[in-house]
Design a protein around this motif. Structure first.
Motif, PDB file in Angstrom:
ATOM      1  N   VAL A 117       0.870  -1.178   0.000  1.00  0.00           N
ATOM      2  CA  VAL A 117       0.000   0.000   0.000  1.00  0.00           C
ATOM      3  C   VAL A 117       0.906   1.227   0.000  1.00  0.00           C
ATOM      4  N   ALA A 118       0.761   2.060  -1.034  1.00  0.00           N
ATOM      5  CA  ALA A 118       1.565   3.283  -1.125  1.00  0.00           C
ATOM      6  C   ALA A 118       1.061   4.297  -0.108  1.00  0.00           C
ATOM      7  N   HIS A 119       1.967   5.149   0.329  1.00  0.00           N
ATOM      8  CA  HIS A 119       1.646   6.141   1.353  1.00  0.00           C
ATOM      9  C   HIS A 119       2.127   7.522   0.930  1.00  0.00           C
ATOM     10  N   GLY A 120       1.320   8.511   1.236  1.00  0.00           N
ATOM     11  CA  GLY A 120       1.702   9.897   1.034  1.00  0.00           C
ATOM     12  C   GLY A 120       0.878  10.786   1.943  1.00  0.00           C
ATOM     13  N   PHE A 121       1.287  12.028   2.036  1.00  0.00           N
ATOM     14  CA  PHE A 121       0.519  12.978   2.838  1.00  0.00           C
ATOM     15  C   PHE A 121       0.811  14.394   2.377  1.00  0.00           C
ATOM     16  N   ILE A 122      -0.101  15.280   2.743  1.00  0.00           N
ATOM     17  CA  ILE A 122       0.118  16.710   2.575  1.00  0.00           C
ATOM     18  C   ILE A 122      -0.107  17.356   3.935  1.00  0.00           C
ATOM     19  N   THR A 123       0.784  18.269   4.287  1.00  0.00           N
ATOM     20  CA  THR A 123       0.635  18.940   5.575  1.00  0.00           C
ATOM     21  C   THR A 123      -0.477  19.982   5.485  1.00  0.00           C
ATOM     22  N   LEU A 124      -1.278  20.039   6.527  1.00  0.00           N
ATOM     23  CA  LEU A 124      -2.353  21.029   6.606  1.00  0.00           C
ATOM     24  C   LEU A 124      -1.956  22.199   7.490  1.00  0.00           C
ATOM     25  N   GLU A 125      -0.835  22.048   8.190  1.00  0.00           N
ATOM     26  CA  GLU A 125      -0.273  23.105   9.032  1.00  0.00           C
ATOM     27  C   GLU A 125       1.241  23.117   8.854  1.00  0.00           C
ATOM     28  N   ALA A 126       1.831  24.271   9.038  1.00  0.00           N
ATOM     29  CA  ALA A 126       3.291  24.364   9.069  1.00  0.00           C
ATOM     30  C   ALA A 126       3.802  23.602  10.286  1.00  0.00           C
ATOM     31  N   ASP A 127       5.061  23.229  10.233  1.00  0.00           N
ATOM     32  CA  ASP A 127       5.733  22.547  11.349  1.00  0.00           C
ATOM     33  C   ASP A 127       5.015  21.272  11.783  1.00  0.00           C
ATOM     34  N   SER A 128       4.649  20.451  10.817  1.00  0.00           N
ATOM     35  CA  SER A 128       4.016  19.167  11.110  1.00  0.00           C
ATOM     36  C   SER A 128       5.056  18.050  11.088  1.00  0.00           C
ATOM     37  N   GLU A 129       4.930  17.122  12.036  1.00  0.00           N
ATOM     38  CA  GLU A 129       5.814  15.965  12.100  1.00  0.00           C
ATOM     39  C   GLU A 129       5.008  14.697  11.870  1.00  0.00           C
ATOM     40  N   VAL A 130       5.624  13.772  11.167  1.00  0.00           N
ATOM     41  CA  VAL A 130       5.006  12.475  10.922  1.00  0.00           C
ATOM     42  C   VAL A 130       5.952  11.414  11.468  1.00  0.00           C
ATOM     43  N   HIS A 131       5.390  10.514  12.260  1.00  0.00           N
ATOM     44  CA  HIS A 131       6.171   9.445  12.875  1.00  0.00           C
ATOM     45  C   HIS A 131       5.761   8.113  12.267  1.00  0.00           C
ATOM     46  N   TYR A 132       6.766   7.290  11.940  1.00  0.00           N
ATOM     47  CA  TYR A 132       6.536   5.999  11.303  1.00  0.00           C
ATOM     48  C   TYR A 132       7.128   4.884  12.162  1.00  0.00           C
ATOM     49  N   LEU A 133       6.334   3.864  12.432  1.00  0.00           N
ATOM     50  CA  LEU A 133       6.840   2.587  12.928  1.00  0.00           C
ATOM     51  C   LEU A 133       6.903   1.695  11.701  1.00  0.00           C
ATOM     52  N   MET A 134       8.072   1.174  11.399  1.00  0.00           N
ATOM     53  CA  MET A 134       8.263   0.397  10.171  1.00  0.00           C
ATOM     54  C   MET A 134       8.376  -1.086  10.502  1.00  0.00           C
ATOM     55  N   GLY A 135       7.665  -1.899   9.729  1.00  0.00           N
ATOM     56  CA  GLY A 135       7.677  -3.336   9.913  1.00  0.00           C
ATOM     57  C   GLY A 135       8.674  -4.044   9.025  1.00  0.00           C
ATOM     58  N   ALA A 136       9.452  -3.299   8.273  1.00  0.00           N
ATOM     59  CA  ALA A 136      10.518  -3.848   7.422  1.00  0.00           C
ATOM     60  C   ALA A 136      11.579  -2.773   7.244  1.00  0.00           C
ATOM     61  N   ALA A 137      12.786  -3.220   6.989  1.00  0.00           N
ATOM     62  CA  ALA A 137      13.890  -2.281   6.785  1.00  0.00           C
ATOM     63  C   ALA A 137      13.789  -1.611   5.416  1.00  0.00           C
ATOM     64  N   TYR A 138      14.289  -0.405   5.344  1.00  0.00           N
ATOM     65  CA  TYR A 138      14.362   0.335   4.083  1.00  0.00           C
ATOM     66  C   TYR A 138      15.411  -0.317   3.180  1.00  0.00           C
ATOM     67  N   VAL A 139      15.027  -0.568   1.927  1.00  0.00           N
ATOM     68  CA  VAL A 139      15.931  -1.132   0.924  1.00  0.00           C
ATOM     69  C   VAL A 139      15.973  -0.128  -0.233  1.00  0.00           C
ATOM     70  N   PRO A 140      17.051   0.669  -0.350  1.00  0.00           N
ATOM     71  CA  PRO A 140      17.082   1.732  -1.353  1.00  0.00           C
ATOM     72  C   PRO A 140      16.729   1.281  -2.765  1.00  0.00           C
ATOM     73  N   GLY A 141      17.198   0.120  -3.194  1.00  0.00           N
ATOM     74  CA  GLY A 141      16.927  -0.345  -4.544  1.00  0.00           C
ATOM     75  C   GLY A 141      15.484  -0.745  -4.788  1.00  0.00           C
ATOM     76  N   ALA A 142      14.710  -0.925  -3.721  1.00  0.00           N
ATOM     77  CA  ALA A 142      13.305  -1.311  -3.845  1.00  0.00           C
ATOM     78  C   ALA A 142      12.364  -0.119  -3.685  1.00  0.00           C
ATOM     79  N   ALA A 143      12.914   1.014  -3.266  1.00  0.00           N
ATOM     80  CA  ALA A 143      12.084   2.198  -3.024  1.00  0.00           C
ATOM     81  C   ALA A 143      11.590   2.783  -4.340  1.00  0.00           C
ATOM     82  N   THR A 144      10.313   3.107  -4.384  1.00  0.00           N
ATOM     83  CA  THR A 144       9.712   3.687  -5.576  1.00  0.00           C
ATOM     84  C   THR A 144       8.448   4.443  -5.179  1.00  0.00           C
ATOM     85  N   GLY A 145       7.702   4.847  -6.183  1.00  0.00           N
ATOM     86  CA  GLY A 145       6.459   5.553  -5.902  1.00  0.00           C
ATOM     87  C   GLY A 145       5.628   5.732  -7.152  1.00  0.00           C
ATOM     88  N   VAL A 146       4.476   6.296  -6.967  1.00  0.00           N
ATOM     89  CA  VAL A 146       3.606   6.685  -8.077  1.00  0.00           C
ATOM     90  C   VAL A 146       3.239   8.143  -7.889  1.00  0.00           C
TER      91      VAL A 146
END
Length: 175
Positions: A117-146
């Motif tokens: 499931v792809a993920h994205g967001f737009i901030t509705l306020e300045a100075d917004s923080e997003v926190h992620y708990l990740m269930g898998a490690a980041y793999v640069p060669g697999a990272a992509t998007g639409v």
């Protein structure tokens, strides 16, 4: 914690049970046992934070190609965001469907996104923080998007992006 299934298969809105008193508030934000009881097997392997200076900063739509899919739990401990999940699992009954959630420091909620499931967001306020708990490690060669504005998905964003990365602007359209 309360777990609300959404219209996208595997995407779950997590409502926190917040205890308030004269000192402020307390809430459990993650519990393996409660997640498992709700049918969500999730092991945290890394955590990430996104700090966003400007209002209407758009990030996404990101995911990692199989077999490196990244399940995640997303929350917004500061500010306010419009958080979007897009099902890109071709075998899913909700393939190419999207759903949005307003997350904020006051919403007392988070969103669980399964791998694929792809993920994205737009901030509705300045100075917004997003926190992620990740269930898998980041793999640069697999990272992509639409593309955030892909007509095949048709996301109805609440505002036009004011700030985006070149990479996010350059993702391909779905065919």
């Amino acid at each position: 914690m309360q777990f609300e299934r959404t219209r996208i298969d595997g995407v779950v809105l997590i409502r926190l049970d917040v205890k308030k008193d004269g000192r402020g508030a307390f809430a459990r934000t993650f519990c393996t046992n409660e997640m498992a009881a709700a049918g969500l097997r999730f092991v945290v392997v890394q955590t990430n934070i996104s700090r966003n200076i400007a209002r209407h900063t758009l990030r996404g739509l990101h995911y990692q190609r199989a077999p490196h899919g990244e399940p995640k739990i997303v929350s917004c401990p500061r500010g306010r965001i419009w958080d979007v999940a897009v099902d890109l699992r071709e075998d899913s009954p909700t393939y190419r469907q999207w759903q949005a959630f307003e997350l904020s420091q006051d919403s007392d909620s988070a969103v669980h996104l399964p791998a694929g499931v792809a993920h994205g967001f737009i901030t509705l306020e300045a100075d917004s923080e997003v926190h992620y708990l990740m269930g898998a490690a980041y793999v640069p060669g697999a990272a992509t998007g639409v593309r955030w504005d892909d007509p095949a998905i048709g996301i109805d964003w609440p505002a036009a992006p004011a700030v985006m990365s070149d990479a996010d602007q350059g993702y391909p359209l779905l065919l």
